[in-house]
Structure formats: structure tokens, C-alpha cells
Enzyme design. Structure first.
Site: not given
Ligand code: 5GP
Length: 146
Positions: A37-38, A101, A107, A109
Site C-alpha cells: 500500500d502506498i 472503500q 482488494h 488489506h
Molecule cells: P480502501 O479504502 O478502498 O479499502 O483502500 C484503498 C487503499 O489503496 C488505501 O489503503 C490506499 O492507501 C491505497 N492506495 C491508493 N492509491 C494507491 C496507489 O496508487 N498505489 C498503491 N499501492 N496503493 C494505493
């Protein structure tokens, strides 16, 4: 985006799979892809996605894709454990914007956890972008344990 909607072929994870934006890869097989994760919430925060499913969330996910993703989650979590020795490992998966989300390509984590650390899952906008060279060094350590 709520639980309803259509898959966007230009979402960030689709662009990573298409090679249009970079990612710090940990593992890849025919059906799944794992990367760091970035904006890591903990050291070693990793994500696992399906390479073929266009499910935005768990409710849309094909059972086959889900099984493939979870097998990779186990594989990567095991390598993370060997590489950086967390005390616990949190697995998280968010469905719909009201659940936190932000990227609508399913995805999972993987969050390594240590005794005494804060345990909450931060919502979007809380993360600080990690240094890519540091992420790459960490990914190397994890890949060495696969
Ligand atoms: P969500 O909140 O949708 O479950 O998680 C999305 C995740 O993607 C977040 O933890 C965020 O930090 C990560 N993320 C967002 N943009 C990027 C990216 O460009 N590259 C990577 N590796 N992770 C990302």
C-alpha cells in the site's frame, strides 16, 4: 460509490494491472497480484487483488476469484510474518464508500500489527505517502520469504 455501480476500467488498481502506473510488487501469479500500500497504515501494509475479476466489492465477487485472492492473502501474510515478525496480522476488506472503500476494484488489506500499537483501521485521507525506495526495500525482504 455505494454498493451499487459499474466497474470503472480506469480505477487505480486496474491501471496498476495494466502497467500504466507503478506498484511495489510482492507477488504475482496467473490470477492474483499483491503489492505494498502506498500509504501504509502499518509497516508492511500490503494489498491483494484479482487480475481478472471486475468485482467492485465482495458481494459481486466470483467464488473462484475470491478463493484465489484469499489463497494469495495467506501466502503473502505468511511471507510478511517471516520477514518482519509482527505480533498479529489484521485482514481487512471494505465494501462501499460508507464503509471506507475508496478504490472500487475488490482488494484485501494485510496489516501487520505489533503489541502496543494503535489497532484501528484509518479511513481514507489519513495515510501519508511512503517513500518508494523504502517500500521497494521492504518488498524485497518480503519477497525473499515467499
Ligand atoms: P480502501 O479504502 O478502498 O479499502 O483502500 C484503498 C487503499 O489503496 C488505501 O489503503 C490506499 O492507501 C491505497 N492506495 C491508493 N492509491 C494507491 C496507489 O496508487 N498505489 C498503491 N499501492 N496503493 C494505493
Amino acid at each position: 460509490m455505494s454498493l451499487d455501480g459499474t466497474y470503472d476500467d480506469a480505477n487505480i488498481f486496474a491501471l496498476i494491472l495494466q502497467g500504466k502506473i507503478p506498484a511495489t510488487k510482492i507477488y504475482e501469479d496467473e490470477s492474483t497480484f499483491s503489492f505494498l500500500d502506498i500509504m501504509p497504515q502499518t509497516r508492511g501494509h500490503a494489498l491483494v487483488i484479482s487480475k481478472w475479476s471486475k468485482a467492485r466489492n465482495l458481494l459481486e465477487m466470483e467464488d473462484e476469484a475470491l478463493a484465489q485472492v484469499m489463497a494469495t492473502v495467506k501466502k503473502v501474510a505468511t511471507a510478511i510474518r517471516k520477514a518482519i515478525h509482527p505480533d498479529g496480522i489484521q485482514i481487512a476488506q471494505l465494501n462501499g464508500a460508507p464503509a471506507g472503500q475508496t478504490i472500487f476494484h475488490l482488494h484485501v488489506h494485510i496489516l501487520p500489527r505489533w503489541e502496543g500499537d494503535a489497532k484501528g483501521f484509518a479511513g481514507h485521507g489519513h495515510g501519508v505517502q511512503a517513500d518508494r525506495a523504502q517500500l521497494e526495500a521492504l518488498a524485497n525482504e518480503i519477497r525473499a520469504q515467499l
